[in-house]
Design an enzyme around this catalytic site. Structure first.
Site, mmCIF file in Angstrom:
data_model
loop_
_atom_site.group_PDB
_atom_site.id
_atom_site.type_symbol
_atom_site.label_atom_id
_atom_site.label_comp_id
_atom_site.label_asym_id
_atom_site.label_seq_id
_atom_site.Cartn_x
_atom_site.Cartn_y
_atom_site.Cartn_z
ATOM 1 N N GLY A 95 -5.247 -10.681 3.424
ATOM 2 C CA GLY A 95 -3.871 -10.946 2.990
ATOM 3 C C GLY A 95 -3.779 -11.475 1.570
ATOM 4 O O GLY A 95 -2.714 -11.870 1.117
ATOM 5 N N SER A 120 -7.623 -6.659 2.880
ATOM 6 C CA SER A 120 -6.967 -6.002 1.746
ATOM 7 C C SER A 120 -7.384 -4.538 1.571
ATOM 8 O O SER A 120 -7.515 -4.060 0.449
ATOM 9 C CB SER A 120 -7.178 -6.805 0.460
ATOM 10 O OG SER A 120 -6.565 -8.083 0.579
ATOM 11 N N HIS A 156 -10.464 -12.720 15.833
ATOM 12 C CA HIS A 156 -9.918 -12.597 14.470
ATOM 13 C C HIS A 156 -9.938 -13.968 13.808
ATOM 14 O O HIS A 156 -9.688 -14.985 14.459
ATOM 15 C CB HIS A 156 -8.490 -12.047 14.524
ATOM 16 C CG HIS A 156 -8.015 -11.613 13.175
ATOM 17 N ND1 HIS A 156 -7.573 -12.518 12.232
ATOM 18 C CD2 HIS A 156 -7.946 -10.392 12.586
ATOM 19 C CE1 HIS A 156 -7.250 -11.855 11.125
ATOM 20 N NE2 HIS A 156 -7.467 -10.566 11.316
ATOM 21 N N GLY A 178 -4.546 -4.832 7.846
ATOM 22 C CA GLY A 178 -3.420 -5.713 8.143
ATOM 23 C C GLY A 178 -2.158 -5.219 7.465
ATOM 24 O O GLY A 178 -1.469 -4.315 7.947
ATOM 25 N N GLY A 179 -1.841 -5.792 6.310
ATOM 26 C CA GLY A 179 -0.575 -5.513 5.628
ATOM 27 C C GLY A 179 -0.259 -4.040 5.460
ATOM 28 O O GLY A 179 0.876 -3.607 5.697
ATOM 29 N N ASN A 207 -3.937 -3.707 12.457
ATOM 30 C CA ASN A 207 -3.621 -4.980 13.114
ATOM 31 C C ASN A 207 -2.264 -5.426 12.580
ATOM 32 O O ASN A 207 -2.162 -5.873 11.440
ATOM 33 C CB ASN A 207 -4.714 -5.997 12.794
ATOM 34 C CG ASN A 207 -4.374 -7.379 13.317
ATOM 35 O OD1 ASN A 207 -3.401 -7.556 14.057
ATOM 36 N ND2 ASN A 207 -5.163 -8.373 12.938
ATOM 37 N N TRP A 208 -1.249 -5.286 13.410
ATOM 38 C CA TRP A 208 0.113 -5.592 12.952
ATOM 39 C C TRP A 208 0.381 -7.096 12.880
ATOM 40 O O TRP A 208 1.434 -7.521 12.394
ATOM 41 C CB TRP A 208 1.140 -4.940 13.883
ATOM 42 C CG TRP A 208 1.160 -3.433 13.834
ATOM 43 C CD1 TRP A 208 0.384 -2.607 13.065
ATOM 44 C CD2 TRP A 208 2.033 -2.579 14.580
ATOM 45 N NE1 TRP A 208 0.712 -1.299 13.296
ATOM 46 C CE2 TRP A 208 1.720 -1.239 14.222
ATOM 47 C CE3 TRP A 208 3.033 -2.806 15.515
ATOM 48 C CZ2 TRP A 208 2.394 -0.144 14.768
ATOM 49 C CZ3 TRP A 208 3.696 -1.715 16.065
ATOM 50 C CH2 TRP A 208 3.383 -0.399 15.692
HETATM 51 P P1 13P Z 1 -4.967 -7.500 5.292
HETATM 52 O O1 13P Z 1 -5.270 -6.014 5.309
HETATM 53 O O2 13P Z 1 -3.505 -7.795 5.242
HETATM 54 O O3 13P Z 1 -5.775 -8.196 4.251
HETATM 55 O O4 13P Z 1 -5.472 -8.066 6.714
HETATM 56 C C1 13P Z 1 -6.734 -7.755 7.173
HETATM 57 C C2 13P Z 1 -6.880 -8.214 8.568
HETATM 58 O O5 13P Z 1 -6.928 -9.401 8.837
HETATM 59 C C3 13P Z 1 -6.940 -7.202 9.636
HETATM 60 O O6 13P Z 1 -7.286 -7.754 10.848
#
Ligand code: 13P
Length: 267
Positions: free
Chosen positions: A189, A229, A96, A250-251, A10-11
């Site tokens: 995050g 994470s 989300h 995410g990240g 998920n960018w």
């Molecule tokens: P992170 O991997 O940055 O914690 O984000 C997770 C997320 O919300 C994916 O949709």
């Protein structure tokens, strides 16, 4: 039953069209051997067309980060299921926590009045899910508790209730094809991953809720991702758990090497 892992990046609100193309160009050869895993990238709406083009022939599938439930009309700024299909989108993330206005790390100006503008509720998630399914998109439905809900011992109840709310009135035939994503809001995050046993347990709570509603066979077929994470160094442990069928990243999905390492940990 063995379920195929699904690992989706998920960018979020990152990457211009040029950056999207470059990331996919770097990523594709690194995950080319991971045929045992469904690999998905979810760019912003503005980069979907470019990403769709760059993904041709790579085996990586395209996802969107949200969808509206109407097919067309006077809904300024909204994007319909058919518009996503038109761009070659296969998967769509729905509900989300960042679209529900539930943030793990609130920024200073994110007071209650502002959070309300992020908008999604169980009712809108349910509408979006119905519209996505009717159009033939594959939904990834996100659920998860906030830190204060967890501290009050409500994590299981919140997840079960979000699953029930999302699935209200959904046809049983559609359920085995669904992907759920358990994303504890406090782990998004923040760098604070949910322990693998606890992540597995709550993915099991989501699955058990599907079983209550649709029976054991449907629940066995549904894939449940963990998100929050996920990094190269914790992916193998999470993906090795019986109730975790993939990751929503995410990240770490913004770096080709990191995302590929997560994919290859599951392959
Ligand atoms: P992170 O991997 O940055 O914690 O984000 C997770 C997320 O919300 C994916 O949709």
């Amino acid at each position: 039953m063995s379920r195929k892992l699904i690992i989706a990046g998920n960018w979020k609100m990152h990457n211009t069209t040029a950056q999207a193309r470059a990331l996919i160009t770097d990523l594709a050869p690194l995950v080319a051997g991971a045929a045992s895993v469904d690999v998905v990238v979810c760019p912003t709406y503005t980069a979907l067309a470019t990403a769709s083009d760059a993904l041709q022939g790579t085996g990586i599938m395209l996802g969107a980060q949200d969808v509206f439930w109407k097919d067309k009309g006077a809904y300024t700024s909204r994007i319909s299921p058919s518009m996503l299909l038109d761009l070659g989108v296969t998967y769509v993330v729905i509900g989300h926590s960042e679209c529900r206005g539930r943030f793990g790390v609130p920024e200073p100006d994110f007071d209650e009045a502002v959070l309300a503008h992020f908008g999604d509720s169980d009712a809108t998630v349910n509408r979006k899910l119905k519209a996505a399914l009717a159009a033939g998109l594959k939904p990834i439905v996100c659920v998860g508790e906030t830190l204060s809900e967890r501290r009050q011992g409500e994590a299981d109840a919140v997840v079960a209730s979000q699953v029930r709310g999302a699935l209200a009135g959904i046809d049983a035939d559609a359920v085995p094809g669904l992907v759920l994503a358990y994303e504890p809001v406090w782990a998004i995050g923040t760098g604070e991953v949910c322990g693998s046993d606890e992540a597995d347990r709550i993915c099991g709570v989501a699955r058990a809720t599907v079983a209550e509603l649709y029976g054991a066979e449907a629940a066995e077929a549904v894939r449940v991702q963990y998100g929050g994470s996920v990094k190269p160094d914790n992916a193998a442990e999470l993906l090795g758990k019986p109730n975790i069928d993939g990751a929503l990243v995410g990240g770490a999905a913004l770096k080709a090497g990191d995302f590929a390492a997560i994919v290859n940990a599951g392959a």
